[in-house]
Structures are given as structure tokens and as C-alpha cells.
Design an enzyme around this catalytic site. Structure first.
Site, PDB file in Angstrom:
ATOM      1  N   THR A 151      -7.295  -4.254   6.737  1.00  0.00           N
ATOM      2  CA  THR A 151      -5.850  -4.077   6.761  1.00  0.00           C
ATOM      3  C   THR A 151      -5.216  -4.730   7.985  1.00  0.00           C
ATOM      4  O   THR A 151      -5.875  -4.850   9.034  1.00  0.00           O
ATOM      5  CB  THR A 151      -5.537  -2.565   6.772  1.00  0.00           C
ATOM      6  N   ASP A 152      -3.941  -5.090   7.871  1.00  0.00           N
ATOM      7  CA  ASP A 152      -3.222  -5.623   9.036  1.00  0.00           C
ATOM      8  C   ASP A 152      -2.996  -4.551  10.107  1.00  0.00           C
ATOM      9  O   ASP A 152      -2.660  -4.873  11.249  1.00  0.00           O
ATOM     10  CB  ASP A 152      -1.886  -6.249   8.613  1.00  0.00           C
ATOM     11  N   GLU A 153      -3.180  -3.278   9.732  1.00  0.00           N
ATOM     12  CA  GLU A 153      -2.925  -2.200  10.698  1.00  0.00           C
ATOM     13  C   GLU A 153      -3.888  -2.220  11.881  1.00  0.00           C
ATOM     14  O   GLU A 153      -3.633  -1.565  12.890  1.00  0.00           O
ATOM     15  CB  GLU A 153      -3.017  -0.838  10.019  1.00  0.00           C
ATOM     16  N   TYR A 209      -6.693   6.485  10.796  1.00  0.00           N
ATOM     17  CA  TYR A 209      -7.047   5.568   9.700  1.00  0.00           C
ATOM     18  C   TYR A 209      -7.292   4.158  10.226  1.00  0.00           C
ATOM     19  O   TYR A 209      -8.363   3.567  10.011  1.00  0.00           O
ATOM     20  CB  TYR A 209      -5.935   5.549   8.634  1.00  0.00           C
ATOM     21  N   LYS A 216     -10.681   1.683  10.415  1.00  0.00           N
ATOM     22  CA  LYS A 216     -10.763   0.365   9.762  1.00  0.00           C
ATOM     23  C   LYS A 216     -11.104  -0.711  10.802  1.00  0.00           C
ATOM     24  O   LYS A 216     -11.905  -1.615  10.538  1.00  0.00           O
ATOM     25  CB  LYS A 216      -9.438   0.017   9.056  1.00  0.00           C
TER      26      LYS A 216
HETATM   27  P1  NAD Z   1      -7.237   4.087  -2.451  1.00  0.00           P
HETATM   28  O1  NAD Z   1      -7.207   5.286  -1.576  1.00  0.00           O
HETATM   29  O2  NAD Z   1      -6.250   3.956  -3.557  1.00  0.00           O
HETATM   30  O3  NAD Z   1      -8.698   3.930  -3.101  1.00  0.00           O
HETATM   31  C1  NAD Z   1      -9.864   4.156  -2.374  1.00  0.00           C
HETATM   32  C2  NAD Z   1     -11.010   4.277  -3.369  1.00  0.00           C
HETATM   33  O4  NAD Z   1     -12.235   4.447  -2.624  1.00  0.00           O
HETATM   34  C3  NAD Z   1     -10.894   5.488  -4.306  1.00  0.00           C
HETATM   35  O5  NAD Z   1     -11.217   5.120  -5.627  1.00  0.00           O
HETATM   36  C4  NAD Z   1     -11.926   6.475  -3.751  1.00  0.00           C
HETATM   37  O6  NAD Z   1     -12.462   7.337  -4.739  1.00  0.00           O
HETATM   38  C5  NAD Z   1     -12.970   5.523  -3.196  1.00  0.00           C
HETATM   39  N1  NAD Z   1     -13.761   6.135  -2.130  1.00  0.00           N
HETATM   40  C6  NAD Z   1     -13.319   6.823  -1.043  1.00  0.00           C
HETATM   41  N2  NAD Z   1     -14.352   7.259  -0.300  1.00  0.00           N
HETATM   42  C7  NAD Z   1     -15.493   6.816  -0.915  1.00  0.00           C
HETATM   43  C8  NAD Z   1     -16.872   6.916  -0.619  1.00  0.00           C
HETATM   44  N3  NAD Z   1     -17.308   7.579   0.462  1.00  0.00           N
HETATM   45  N4  NAD Z   1     -17.751   6.333  -1.458  1.00  0.00           N
HETATM   46  C9  NAD Z   1     -17.313   5.654  -2.566  1.00  0.00           C
HETATM   47  N5  NAD Z   1     -16.031   5.550  -2.893  1.00  0.00           N
HETATM   48  C10 NAD Z   1     -15.111   6.108  -2.085  1.00  0.00           C
HETATM   49  O7  NAD Z   1      -7.144   2.849  -1.445  1.00  0.00           O
HETATM   50  P2  NAD Z   1      -6.447   1.420  -1.641  1.00  0.00           P
HETATM   51  O8  NAD Z   1      -5.030   1.513  -1.230  1.00  0.00           O
HETATM   52  O9  NAD Z   1      -6.815   0.884  -2.966  1.00  0.00           O
HETATM   53  O10 NAD Z   1      -7.210   0.600  -0.497  1.00  0.00           O
HETATM   54  C11 NAD Z   1      -8.451  -0.054  -0.802  1.00  0.00           C
HETATM   55  C12 NAD Z   1      -8.897  -0.836   0.405  1.00  0.00           C
HETATM   56  O11 NAD Z   1      -7.907  -1.781   0.771  1.00  0.00           O
HETATM   57  C13 NAD Z   1      -9.129   0.042   1.651  1.00  0.00           C
HETATM   58  O12 NAD Z   1     -10.255  -0.449   2.324  1.00  0.00           O
HETATM   59  C14 NAD Z   1      -7.871  -0.174   2.477  1.00  0.00           C
HETATM   60  O13 NAD Z   1      -8.143  -0.017   3.848  1.00  0.00           O
HETATM   61  C15 NAD Z   1      -7.548  -1.616   2.141  1.00  0.00           C
HETATM   62  N6  NAD Z   1      -6.136  -2.010   2.251  1.00  0.00           N
HETATM   63  C16 NAD Z   1      -5.176  -1.305   1.599  1.00  0.00           C
HETATM   64  C17 NAD Z   1      -3.849  -1.754   1.641  1.00  0.00           C
HETATM   65  C18 NAD Z   1      -2.740  -1.023   0.901  1.00  0.00           C
HETATM   66  O14 NAD Z   1      -1.586  -1.426   1.000  1.00  0.00           O
HETATM   67  N7  NAD Z   1      -3.027   0.013   0.129  1.00  0.00           N
HETATM   68  C19 NAD Z   1      -3.534  -2.913   2.363  1.00  0.00           C
HETATM   69  C20 NAD Z   1      -4.564  -3.591   3.034  1.00  0.00           C
HETATM   70  C21 NAD Z   1      -5.868  -3.154   2.955  1.00  0.00           C
HETATM   71  O1  DAU Z   2      -0.449  -2.372   6.029  1.00  0.00           O
HETATM   72  C1  DAU Z   2      -1.496  -2.053   5.178  1.00  0.00           C
HETATM   73  C2  DAU Z   2      -1.579  -0.556   4.999  1.00  0.00           C
HETATM   74  O2  DAU Z   2      -0.492  -0.193   4.152  1.00  0.00           O
HETATM   75  C3  DAU Z   2      -2.905  -0.095   4.400  1.00  0.00           C
HETATM   76  O3  DAU Z   2      -3.924  -0.340   5.320  1.00  0.00           O
HETATM   77  C4  DAU Z   2      -2.876   1.401   4.062  1.00  0.00           C
HETATM   78  O4  DAU Z   2      -4.072   1.774   3.385  1.00  0.00           O
HETATM   79  C5  DAU Z   2      -1.687   1.673   3.165  1.00  0.00           C
HETATM   80  O5  DAU Z   2      -1.581   3.059   2.889  1.00  0.00           O
HETATM   81  C6  DAU Z   2      -0.396   1.167   3.828  1.00  0.00           C
HETATM   82  O6  DAU Z   2      -0.110   1.943   5.027  1.00  0.00           O
HETATM   83  P1  DAU Z   2       1.365   2.461   5.354  1.00  0.00           P
HETATM   84  O7  DAU Z   2       1.237   3.625   6.241  1.00  0.00           O
HETATM   85  O8  DAU Z   2       2.232   1.318   5.765  1.00  0.00           O
HETATM   86  O9  DAU Z   2       1.824   2.880   3.841  1.00  0.00           O
HETATM   87  P2  DAU Z   2       2.623   4.138   3.258  1.00  0.00           P
HETATM   88  O10 DAU Z   2       2.819   3.843   1.817  1.00  0.00           O
HETATM   89  O11 DAU Z   2       2.011   5.423   3.638  1.00  0.00           O
HETATM   90  O12 DAU Z   2       4.024   4.033   4.001  1.00  0.00           O
HETATM   91  C7  DAU Z   2       4.809   2.832   3.977  1.00  0.00           C
HETATM   92  C8  DAU Z   2       6.010   3.058   4.896  1.00  0.00           C
HETATM   93  O13 DAU Z   2       6.875   4.033   4.297  1.00  0.00           O
HETATM   94  C9  DAU Z   2       5.647   3.604   6.249  1.00  0.00           C
HETATM   95  O14 DAU Z   2       6.543   3.037   7.218  1.00  0.00           O
HETATM   96  C10 DAU Z   2       5.897   5.105   6.132  1.00  0.00           C
HETATM   97  C11 DAU Z   2       7.060   5.174   5.172  1.00  0.00           C
HETATM   98  N1  DAU Z   2       7.135   6.356   4.280  1.00  0.00           N
HETATM   99  C12 DAU Z   2       6.025   6.753   3.616  1.00  0.00           C
HETATM  100  C13 DAU Z   2       6.051   7.808   2.731  1.00  0.00           C
HETATM  101  C14 DAU Z   2       4.816   8.280   1.991  1.00  0.00           C
HETATM  102  C15 DAU Z   2       8.363   6.977   4.069  1.00  0.00           C
HETATM  103  O15 DAU Z   2       9.390   6.605   4.669  1.00  0.00           O
HETATM  104  N2  DAU Z   2       8.413   8.006   3.186  1.00  0.00           N
HETATM  105  C16 DAU Z   2       7.317   8.449   2.502  1.00  0.00           C
HETATM  106  O16 DAU Z   2       7.438   9.406   1.692  1.00  0.00           O
END
Ligand code: NAD
Ligand code: DAU
Length: 331
Positions: free
Chosen positions: A120-122, A147, A151
Site C-alpha cells: 500500500t502507499d500508506e 495497519y 504492511k
Molecule cells: P480485504 O480485507 O478486503 O481482504 C483481505 C482478505 O485476506 C480476506 O479475504 C481475508 O479473509 C483474507 N485474510 C486475512 N487474513 C488472512 C490469513 N491470515 N490467511 C489467509 N487469508 C487471510 O483487503 P483488500 O482491501 O482486498 O486488500 C488486499 C491487499 O491489498 C492487502 O494486502 C492490502 O494491504 C492491499 N491494498 C489495499 C488497498 C485498498 O484500497 N483496499 C490499496 C492498496 C493495497
Molecule cells: O491507500 C491505500 C489504503 O486505502 C489501503 O492500504 C487500505 O487497506 C485501505 O483500507 C485504504 O485505507 P484508508 O484508510 O484510506 O481507507 P478507508 O476506506 O478506511 O477511508 C478512506 C478515507 O475516508 C479516509 O480518509 C477515512 C475516511 N472515512 C472513512 C470511513 C470508513 C470517512 O470519512 N468516513 C468513513 O465512514
């Protein structure tokens, strides 16, 4: 190729599996623990001769080892992924993101299997709102939350296993994804499903925080590109020039759903809330020739809203529990 996709029943992992089936002839085995965030139904409709499913923990070496031995490449999505949960209970983030990644690295090291790590960019921390800079592959690591620190730790493990043990790995760090199959705890699906349920959307603080949105399908095409053409040991940033502040996104969701754009509540801010993320994906675009296909955020959001309208059976079982969790924290 035979791909082992960890976390393939989660949001981005399931989008990747659908993408791989549609655009390649690779075989996929999904390894997923099915935590609260995993949903087997996200893989419904995929052909059984192309996709196999194994329920299990990536931190369990006995499960991981034979699956890795049988694969040509591992694409590692599995993680605890939600910042708000990591502020409430960090432990599962250490178990899965750090120990789970370590367990996979030891298996690919033993069997000489190619590894792609999804991150992630975080890991880079945050940028000021008025700063023209964006994250690049050279930006120093500076994670803010439990988190993002786990990562960052997992990224550093991958780099160490490349350098010390010659593991054939690449890493990608992507910005915020949107699209189908995203859990209702996350910002965009939470607000869409709130509007469907007649609940006012909830904006943390003033809503000035900026996220750099990319469609999950563009993330998938980038990962496939890196898997096929990426240089071993390299990191690639994935982004689609989609910076928007949260207030703008909430107003857009309300407008697209036929509501008053001002009909939302400001709620308690997230502790340590990162201000702004922004990705410079020049390296991926120039070295590997990748380009995003979903340039129009408003159009992509409209399709995503339709998906949640049509798949209430997919998200409804999680909705009440998620809202109860947020209500306890005044969010
Ligand atoms: P998500 O929470 O929707 O899905 C995570 C999945 O991993 C789930 O299906 C869960 O059951 C599985 N999981 C969790 N713990 C496990 C374990 N111990 N063993 C096997 N499976 C397990 O997450 P997401 O948003 O799809 O993110 C997926 C990946 O992408 C993560 O590595 C996250 O850091 C990365 N990422 C997410 C975003 C975003 O915007 N959501 C952006 C950049 C990177
Ligand atoms: O940047 C990549 C990341 O993006 C991933 O690594 C994470 O897995 C993914 O969850 C996401 O992280 P954020 O914390 O940015 O996403 P989230 O959807 O939780 O929140 C997006 C923005 O919205 C953040 O600034 C918090 C805000 N927010 C979130 C929720 C749930 C609100 O204002 N209201 C809300 O109810």
C-alpha cells in the site's frame, strides 16, 4: 502459469481472480482464511477448472508449504486491511501481515517460487494538503497506523528475503481502490450502503483528507503486468491520478444517488488520520508500459453504486455489525 493467490476472497484479491480468468489462461488456487473480510461468494460464477479454493491461514506453514510447492508464482493479497480495526485491536495485523508474510516467504524460498507482494502507499506516511509532491519509489518509509506499520514491516521482509536469500520477488504499493466486492466497513461502500439504507453518510472530521482513487480492475491489470514483465527485486507504485478529498467523494455519491449533496454528518475523526496520499506511477508506466483504463472516476463510481444496489444479499449480512462498531466510537 499456476498462480497461488492469497486473500483471493477479499476485495482486491477477488477482483484480481476475476481479471485473471477473463484475460489469461492461468490457473488460480485461492488460499483464504475467510475472516470477517473474506467472502466465498465473491468468487461465484468462476469456472471450476480454472479456480480452486482452499480455506486456510497464511501463517500456517503446514497448509502453505504444499500449495506453494505446487505453484509457479504466489500473488500475496491476504492481510488485515482496515486502519480503523487496527486502532481498535492491532494483534491480528501482526499475526497476518507480518508472520503470515514471513511464512509465505520461507515457503517460496524453500521451493524457488516467484513471489509478488501486494502493498500500500500508506507505508510512506502522508503528504501535506498543499504539497505538490507525490509518493515515488524513493520516498522514505514513514507509516502512521498499526495497519500501515505492519504492511511496511512486510515490505521490508520481502526486500530482505530478496537480498539475503535470492528470493525472486517484486513489490507493488497501490493507492486507494474502489469497485465491486469491497467490504462495507470501507469509506465508499459504507456511504453507498448507508444511502441505500436511509442512513446519512459519515465523514470523519472536516473531510479535507485526500485519497488517490484507482479502480480495482486497474490495480489487477497493473499486478499482472508486474508479474509478467517486472524486474526481480524492484518496487512499483500503482496509481491512476485520482486525487479527491473525502467531502467531494461523499457529495458525489449523494448526487449520483439522487440525494441532496449536503445530507451527510461530520463525525469523530480517525486517530492519527493521514492527510493526503498521492502516487506518481511513472516508473510502472514508462518501464512496463502499463496504463489505467478507468480514467473517469464519476463513471466508475456510478457503476459501483449500481453494483451495491444489485448485490444487497452480498453486503447486508455485514452491515449492522459494522455500523454498531462505528457507533460505539462516535463514527
Ligand atoms: P480485504 O480485507 O478486503 O481482504 C483481505 C482478505 O485476506 C480476506 O479475504 C481475508 O479473509 C483474507 N485474510 C486475512 N487474513 C488472512 C490469513 N491470515 N490467511 C489467509 N487469508 C487471510 O483487503 P483488500 O482491501 O482486498 O486488500 C488486499 C491487499 O491489498 C492487502 O494486502 C492490502 O494491504 C492491499 N491494498 C489495499 C488497498 C485498498 O484500497 N483496499 C490499496 C492498496 C493495497
Ligand atoms: O491507500 C491505500 C489504503 O486505502 C489501503 O492500504 C487500505 O487497506 C485501505 O483500507 C485504504 O485505507 P484508508 O484508510 O484510506 O481507507 P478507508 O476506506 O478506511 O477511508 C478512506 C478515507 O475516508 C479516509 O480518509 C477515512 C475516511 N472515512 C472513512 C470511513 C470508513 C470517512 O470519512 N468516513 C468513513 O465512514
Amino acid at each position: 502459469m499456476r498462480l497461488l493467490v492469497t486473500g483471493g476472497a477479499g476485495f482486491i484479491g477477488s477482483n484480481f481472480v476475476h481479471h485473471v480468468v477473463a484475460h489469461t489462461d492461468h490457473h488460480v488456487t485461492v488460499l483464504d482464511k475467510l475472516t470477517y473480510a473474506g467472502n466465498r461468494a465473491s468468487l461465484d460464477g468462476l469456472p471450476g477448472d480454472r479456480v480452486a479454493f482452499v480455506q486456510g491461514d497464511i501463517a500456517d506453514a503446514a497448509i502453505v508449504d504444499p500449495l506453494v510447492a505446487d505453484a509457479d508464482a504466489v500473488v500475496h493479497y491476504a492481510a488485515e486491511s482496515h486502519n480503523d480495526n487496527s486502532l481498535h485491536d492491532p494483534r491480528p495485523f501482526l499475526d497476518t501481515n507480518v508472520i503470515g508474510t514471513y511464512t509465505l516467504l520461507e515457503a517460496v524460498r524453500r521451493h524457488g517460487v516467484r513471489f509478488h507482494h501486494i502493498s500500500t502507499d500508506e507505508v510512506y506516511g502522508d503528504l501535506e494538503l498543499d504539497d505538490p509532491a507525490r509518493f515515488t519509489e524513493q520516498t522514505p518509509y514513514n507509516p502512521s497506523s498499526p495497519y500501515s506499520s505492519t504492511k511496511a514491516g512486510s515490505d521490508l521482509l520481502v526486500r530482505a528475503w530478496v537480498r539475503s536469500f535470492g528470493v525472486a520477488a517484486t513489490i507493488s504499493n497501490c493507492s486507494n481502490n474502489y469497485g465491486p466486492y469491497q467490504h462495507v466497513e470501507k469509506f465508499i461502500p459504507r456511504q453507498i450502503t448507508n444511502v441505500i439504507r436511509g442512513i446519512r453518510p459519515k465523514l470523519y472530521g472536516a473531510g479535507a483528507n485526500v485519497r488517490d482513487w484507482i479502480h480495482a480492475d486497474d490495480h489487477s491489470s497493473a499486478v499482472l503486468t508486474i508479474l509478467e514483465k517486472g524486474r526481480i527485486g524492484e518496487t512499483y507504485l500503482i496509481g491512476a491520478d485520482g486525487e479527491k478529498d473525502n467531502k467531494t467523494v461523499v457529495e458525489l455519491i449523494l448526487t449520483l444517488m439522487g440525494q441532496d449533496p449536503g445530507a451527510y454528518d461530520h463525525v469523530t475523526d480517525r486517530a492519527g488520520h493521514d492527510l493526503r496520499y498521492a502516487i506518481d506511477s511513472t516508473k510502472l508506466r514508462t518501464e512496463l508500459g502499463w496504463m489505467p483504463q478507468y480514467g473517469d472516476f464519476e463513471a466508475g463510481l456510478a457503476v459501483t453504486i449500481d453494483w451495491y444496489r444489485q448485490h444487497e444479499d452480498w453486503w447486508a449480512p455485514s452491515k449492522d455489525g459494522v455500523e454498531a462498531f462505528y457507533a460505539e466510537k462516535g463514527q
